[in-house]
Write a protein that holds these residues in place. Structure first.
Motif, short mmCIF file in Angstrom:
data_model
loop_
_atom_site.label_atom_id
_atom_site.label_comp_id
_atom_site.label_asym_id
_atom_site.label_seq_id
_atom_site.Cartn_x
_atom_site.Cartn_y
_atom_site.Cartn_z
N THR A 45 -4.99 -15.16 12.02
CA THR A 45 -5.54 -13.92 11.45
C THR A 45 -4.63 -13.27 10.41
OG1 THR A 45 -4.59 -12.55 13.23
CG2 THR A 45 -6.83 -13.41 13.57
N LEU A 46 -3.31 -13.39 10.55
CA LEU A 46 -2.39 -12.66 9.68
C LEU A 46 -2.27 -13.34 8.32
CD1 LEU A 46 -0.32 -10.43 9.13
CD2 LEU A 46 1.42 -11.91 10.19
N LEU A 47 -2.76 -12.68 7.28
CA LEU A 47 -2.72 -13.19 5.92
C LEU A 47 -1.78 -12.31 5.11
CD1 LEU A 47 -3.90 -15.25 3.91
CD2 LEU A 47 -5.81 -13.69 3.54
N ASP A 48 -0.67 -12.88 4.68
CA ASP A 48 0.42 -12.11 4.08
C ASP A 48 0.51 -12.36 2.58
OD1 ASP A 48 3.14 -10.61 4.54
OD2 ASP A 48 3.63 -12.34 3.29
N THR A 49 0.56 -11.26 1.81
CA THR A 49 0.71 -11.37 0.37
C THR A 49 1.55 -10.20 -0.12
OG1 THR A 49 -0.48 -11.67 -1.72
CG2 THR A 49 -1.45 -10.13 -0.13
N ALA A 50 1.60 -10.01 -1.43
CA ALA A 50 2.35 -8.91 -2.03
C ALA A 50 1.94 -8.75 -3.47
CB ALA A 50 3.87 -9.16 -1.96
N ALA A 51 2.05 -7.54 -3.98
CA ALA A 51 1.72 -7.29 -5.39
C ALA A 51 2.60 -8.11 -6.31
CB ALA A 51 1.86 -5.81 -5.70
N ALA A 52 3.83 -8.40 -5.87
CA ALA A 52 4.78 -9.10 -6.71
C ALA A 52 4.57 -10.61 -6.74
CB ALA A 52 6.21 -8.81 -6.25
N TYR A 53 3.77 -11.15 -5.84
CA TYR A 53 3.58 -12.59 -5.79
C TYR A 53 2.75 -13.05 -6.98
CZ TYR A 53 5.28 -12.43 -0.94
OH TYR A 53 6.03 -12.25 0.20
N GLY A 54 3.42 -13.72 -7.91
CA GLY A 54 2.74 -14.16 -9.12
C GLY A 54 2.23 -13.01 -9.96
N ASP A 55 2.91 -11.85 -9.87
CA ASP A 55 2.47 -10.64 -10.58
C ASP A 55 1.00 -10.34 -10.30
OD1 ASP A 55 4.97 -10.20 -11.65
OD2 ASP A 55 4.56 -11.35 -13.47
N GLY A 56 0.61 -10.50 -9.04
CA GLY A 56 -0.75 -10.14 -8.62
C GLY A 56 -1.71 -11.30 -8.52
N VAL A 57 -1.32 -12.48 -8.98
CA VAL A 57 -2.24 -13.63 -8.97
C VAL A 57 -2.58 -14.05 -7.55
CG1 VAL A 57 -2.53 -16.04 -9.65
CG2 VAL A 57 -1.46 -14.43 -11.22
N SER A 58 -1.60 -13.98 -6.64
CA SER A 58 -1.86 -14.33 -5.23
C SER A 58 -2.95 -13.44 -4.66
CB SER A 58 -0.58 -14.19 -4.41
OG SER A 58 -0.84 -14.27 -3.02
N GLU A 59 -2.83 -12.13 -4.88
CA GLU A 59 -3.85 -11.21 -4.37
C GLU A 59 -5.21 -11.46 -5.00
OE1 GLU A 59 -1.29 -7.23 -3.21
OE2 GLU A 59 -2.00 -7.45 -5.27
N GLN A 60 -5.21 -11.75 -6.28
CA GLN A 60 -6.47 -12.01 -6.96
C GLN A 60 -7.16 -13.23 -6.38
OE1 GLN A 60 -5.96 -12.33 -11.19
NE2 GLN A 60 -8.15 -12.39 -11.62
N LEU A 61 -6.39 -14.26 -6.06
CA LEU A 61 -6.95 -15.47 -5.48
C LEU A 61 -7.50 -15.19 -4.08
CD1 LEU A 61 -7.61 -18.43 -5.55
CD2 LEU A 61 -5.19 -18.95 -5.11
N ALA A 81 4.29 -3.37 -1.52
CA ALA A 81 4.45 -2.66 -2.78
C ALA A 81 5.92 -2.27 -2.94
CB ALA A 81 3.57 -1.41 -2.81
N GLY A 82 6.35 -2.08 -4.17
CA GLY A 82 7.74 -1.65 -4.40
C GLY A 82 8.50 -2.56 -5.33
N LEU A 83 7.94 -3.72 -5.66
CA LEU A 83 8.55 -4.63 -6.63
C LEU A 83 7.64 -4.74 -7.84
CD1 LEU A 83 10.02 -7.73 -4.75
CD2 LEU A 83 11.27 -5.99 -6.04
N GLY A 84 8.24 -4.67 -9.03
CA GLY A 84 7.48 -4.82 -10.25
C GLY A 84 7.57 -6.24 -10.75
N GLN A 85 7.25 -6.43 -12.02
CA GLN A 85 7.31 -7.76 -12.60
C GLN A 85 8.74 -8.25 -12.67
OE1 GLN A 85 5.35 -7.83 -16.38
NE2 GLN A 85 3.31 -7.67 -15.48
N ARG A 86 8.88 -9.56 -12.54
CA ARG A 86 10.22 -10.14 -12.60
C ARG A 86 10.80 -10.06 -14.00
NH1 ARG A 86 11.70 -15.63 -10.80
NH2 ARG A 86 13.70 -14.59 -10.66
N ARG A 87 12.09 -9.82 -14.06
CA ARG A 87 12.79 -9.96 -15.33
C ARG A 87 12.98 -11.45 -15.60
NH1 ARG A 87 16.28 -6.00 -12.71
NH2 ARG A 87 15.70 -3.92 -13.38
#
Length: 326
Positions: A45-61, A81-87
């Protein structure tokens, strides 16, 4: 799959979580679909993602699959939440998110969560975790923001990720100090036979304050599978430009000795090394669920077979000894 409570909360999750850090990058939409079907089919049941994963691509998928492949109510959806785009150039040797901008301000967290909800195609997540600690924002501002996302229905539960022991204790105590605040229910940290540092302070803090522990990289960034014993496979994480420095710290002599012990245990049990390593961390005190990431559905299905396995006590003790924190 067995379900466990996350700490002292009413939130229950499968005792194995599905990580999606590489979805949309190393794992394409077809493999992601197959992984999700296999995971939910096994009772996960536990599906783990983050806004920072692929700059949102993971969540979009994930958003494209929820409601199509599986029902939204069949998963416990967790994001961060709390991480922005990677440098462009993060420091080597740590998390693949190293080098990303940290911003745990109210403005950033709310904007990040709202964007996550749009990508995920849902009006709420079951668990929102603050991805990292930031000295740039007062802790009370970040925690008040968590109160707000719960009170407005954007998240059902809240937690933290990658906090040290004192940071975990301070944040959890702050939320418990006044009735009506949203208590922290979880902390997500790296934990495996190759990295047991959280046992020194983070796990005791989580136990004392009622937080469930979700673990990332329970397979030691893939090293505990044994795939790097004789070199670097061309299809492995260490062979990619974006994850090579993530794996490299666990290719040292100490790690090699631990991996050999895991392989020996696996041979004796008729298991795979990955099953041994995963069963060990899954059943550590305080752990609600290890979060595993796989490149392919076949790899994930192999890991899901650990559900019916439990390490014999004498083998668990031997692995404790060989991997003990100095």
């Amino acid at each position: 799959m067995q379900q466990r409570s996350v700490g002292a909360s009413g939130l229950r999750v499968s005792r194995l979580g599905l990580g999606t850090m590489t979805w949309g990058r190393d794992t394409d939409e077809h493999e992601a679909r197959d992984q999700l079907v296999a995971f939910v089919g096994a009772g996960g049941t536990l599906l783990d993602t983050a806004a920072a994963y692929g700059d949102g691509v993971s969540e979009q998928l994930i958003g494209s699959l929820l409601g199509d492949v599986v029902a939204r109510e069949d998963v416990v959806l967790a994001t961060k939440a709390g991480l922005g785009q990677r440098r462009p150039a993060g420091r080597p040797g740590g998390s693949p998110n190293r080098g990303a901008t940290r911003d745990t301000s109210r403005r950033s967290v709310l904007a990040s969560l709202d964007a996550s909800l749009r990508r995920l195609g849902t009006d709420h997540v079951d668990l929102l975790q603050v991805h990292v600690w930031s000295d740039a924002t007062p802790l009370e501002e970040t925690l008040a923001t968590l109160d707000h996302v719960v009170s407005t229905g954007r998240a059902r539960y809240v937690g933290v990720s990658n906090y040290t022991g004192w940071q975990t204790a301070q944040a959890a105590t702050w939320q418990r100090a006044v009735p009506g605040r949203a208590p922290l229910v979880s902390t997500q940290v790296e934990y495996s036979l190759l990295n047991r540092n959280v046992e020194l302070e983070v796990l005791p803090a989580a136990e004392a304050l009622g937080l469930g522990v979700l673990t990332w990289s329970p397979l030691g960034r893939g090293v505990l599978t044994g795939k790097y014993r004789t070199g670097t496979p061309s299809d492995s994480r260490a062979a990619t430009s974006h994850l090579a420095s993530f794996v490299e710290p666990y290719l040292d002599e100490r790690s090699h000795g631990i991996v050999e012990s895991v392989v020996k245990a696996a041979d004796g049990l008729g298991w795979t090394p990955a099953e041994v390593a995963l069963a060990w961390v899954r059943d550590r005190p305080g752990v609600a669920a290890p979060v595993v990431g796989a490149r392919t559905a076949a790899q994930l299905r192999a890991l899901l077979s650990v559900e019916d396995k439990a390490l014999p006590l004498e083998i668990a003790d031997a692995l404790d000894d060989v991997s003990a924190v100095d």
